[in-house]
Design a protein around this motif. Structure first.
Motif, mmCIF file in Angstrom:
data_model
loop_
_atom_site.group_PDB
_atom_site.id
_atom_site.type_symbol
_atom_site.label_atom_id
_atom_site.label_comp_id
_atom_site.label_asym_id
_atom_site.label_seq_id
_atom_site.Cartn_x
_atom_site.Cartn_y
_atom_site.Cartn_z
ATOM 1 N N VAL A 62 1.035 9.072 13.816
ATOM 2 C CA VAL A 62 1.426 9.083 12.403
ATOM 3 C C VAL A 62 1.827 7.655 12.018
ATOM 4 O O VAL A 62 2.563 6.993 12.753
ATOM 5 N N VAL A 63 1.346 7.209 10.865
ATOM 6 C CA VAL A 63 1.685 5.878 10.370
ATOM 7 C C VAL A 63 3.130 5.913 9.884
ATOM 8 O O VAL A 63 3.483 6.680 9.001
ATOM 9 N N VAL A 64 3.976 5.092 10.513
ATOM 10 C CA VAL A 64 5.375 4.989 10.107
ATOM 11 C C VAL A 64 5.491 3.991 8.959
ATOM 12 O O VAL A 64 6.163 4.250 7.956
ATOM 13 N N GLU A 65 4.812 2.837 9.114
ATOM 14 C CA GLU A 65 4.937 1.787 8.114
ATOM 15 C C GLU A 65 3.733 0.861 8.181
ATOM 16 O O GLU A 65 3.215 0.578 9.253
ATOM 17 N N VAL A 66 3.278 0.397 7.015
ATOM 18 C CA VAL A 66 2.267 -0.655 6.941
ATOM 19 C C VAL A 66 3.066 -1.939 6.734
ATOM 20 O O VAL A 66 3.804 -2.079 5.762
ATOM 21 N N LEU A 67 2.947 -2.871 7.674
ATOM 22 C CA LEU A 67 3.822 -4.045 7.709
ATOM 23 C C LEU A 67 3.291 -5.260 6.945
ATOM 24 O O LEU A 67 3.988 -6.270 6.861
ATOM 25 N N VAL A 68 2.080 -5.183 6.418
ATOM 26 C CA VAL A 68 1.499 -6.308 5.676
ATOM 27 C C VAL A 68 1.071 -5.838 4.289
ATOM 28 O O VAL A 68 0.860 -4.647 4.064
ATOM 29 N N GLY A 69 0.944 -6.784 3.403
ATOM 30 C CA GLY A 69 0.464 -6.485 2.055
ATOM 31 C C GLY A 69 -1.028 -6.719 1.945
ATOM 32 O O GLY A 69 -1.640 -7.368 2.798
ATOM 33 N N ASP A 70 -1.625 -6.206 0.887
ATOM 34 C CA ASP A 70 -3.052 -6.388 0.663
ATOM 35 C C ASP A 70 -3.352 -7.854 0.381
ATOM 36 O O ASP A 70 -2.615 -8.519 -0.353
ATOM 37 N N ALA A 71 -4.417 -8.369 0.975
ATOM 38 C CA ALA A 71 -4.881 -9.758 0.825
ATOM 39 C C ALA A 71 -3.864 -10.758 1.359
ATOM 40 O O ALA A 71 -3.829 -11.902 0.931
ATOM 41 N N GLN A 72 -3.049 -10.340 2.313
ATOM 42 C CA GLN A 72 -2.040 -11.215 2.918
ATOM 43 C C GLN A 72 -2.631 -11.908 4.138
ATOM 44 O O GLN A 72 -3.271 -11.279 4.970
ATOM 45 N N PRO A 73 -2.408 -13.215 4.286
ATOM 46 C CA PRO A 73 -2.845 -13.900 5.503
ATOM 47 C C PRO A 73 -2.056 -13.377 6.708
ATOM 48 O O PRO A 73 -0.855 -13.106 6.594
ATOM 49 N N VAL A 74 -2.746 -13.217 7.831
ATOM 50 C CA VAL A 74 -2.096 -12.739 9.050
ATOM 51 C C VAL A 74 -2.433 -13.662 10.206
ATOM 52 O O VAL A 74 -3.458 -14.342 10.208
ATOM 53 N N GLU A 75 -1.567 -13.688 11.190
ATOM 54 C CA GLU A 75 -1.726 -14.522 12.385
ATOM 55 C C GLU A 75 -2.148 -13.657 13.561
ATOM 56 O O GLU A 75 -1.948 -12.439 13.565
ATOM 57 N N PHE A 76 -2.672 -14.305 14.586
ATOM 58 C CA PHE A 76 -2.991 -13.613 15.826
ATOM 59 C C PHE A 76 -1.707 -13.006 16.393
ATOM 60 O O PHE A 76 -0.680 -13.663 16.468
#
Length: 169
Positions: free
Chosen positions: A146-160
C-alpha cells in the motif's frame, strides 16, 4: 613644410636608431599592444612582443564515491513541517530513484496520477516515471503493498538514490 620622408636622416640597416626602437618598445608597454611597425623610406622597424596567456582552467567534476554506507538524505518535500519536534519518522519501505532525472507522477498532464497515498499496488506496477536524457523510465513497485506517501512532486528533479515513494512496511 618639409616632406617627412626627405627630412628624416637616411638610415641603413647598419645605422638603426636604438632610441627609436626603445621608444617603440615603450609604446608597446604603455598601450598593451603586441606589435608596432614604423616605416621610413626603405627602412621598416617592427617591434613585437610575445604575450603568453594562462590556459583557461578546466575543472573536472569531483569523483563520486559509491560507498555502501549510509545513503544520502532525501530532501524534505515542501509539505513537510520544518520544526524538528513535529517531524515523525517515516514507517515503511522507500522506493528510490535508480537515476538522476525528472519525476512525473502521471503519464500525461491530463492523466490521473499512477498512484496516490492509500492505493494498493502489485509488484511491477508503475508508481511514477523518471525521465532521464529524453527517455521515460517507469519506476515499478518492488513488491505488493500500500502506498503510504508519494515523496516527490510532479516534474520535480530527483537524484540517484532519492526516496520517491513510501510503501507500507
Amino acid at each position: 613644410m618639409a616632406d617627412p620622408t626627405t627630412s628624416a636622416p637616411k638610415l641603413t640597416n647598419d645605422e638603426i636608431d636604438t632610441a627609436l626602437v626603445r621608444g617603440l618598445a615603450d609604446i608597446l608597454n604603455d598601450t598593451d599592444l603586441t606589435e608596432i611597425e614604423v616605416e621610413r623610406g626603405d627602412l621598416k622597424i617592427r617591434v613585437a612582443r610575445e604575450v603568453t596567456m594562462a590556459a583557461p582552467m578546466q575543472y573536472a567534476p569531483a569523483p563520486v564515491a559509491h560507498a555502501p554506507a549510509a545513503p544520502a538524505a532525501a530532501p524534505a518535500p515542501a509539505s513537510m513541517p520544518s520544526d524538528p519536534a513535529t517531524i515523525v519518522a517515516r514507517q515503511g519501505e522507500e522506493v528510490k530513484s535508480p537515476m538522476v532525472g525528472t519525476a512525473y507522477l502521471q503519464a500525461s498532464p491530463e492523466a490521473p496520477p499512477f498512484v496516490q497515498p492509500g492505493d494498493k499496488v502489485k509488484k511491477g506496477q508503475t508508481l511514477l516515471i523518471v525521465e532521464a536524457m529524453k527517455t521515460m523510465n517507469p519506476i515499478q513497485a518492488p513488491r505488493d503493498g500500500v502506498v503510504v506517501e508519494v515523496l516527490v512532486g510532479d516534474a520535480q528533479p530527483v537524484e540517484f538514490g532519492e526516496a520517491l515513494v513510501l510503501l507500507e512496511a
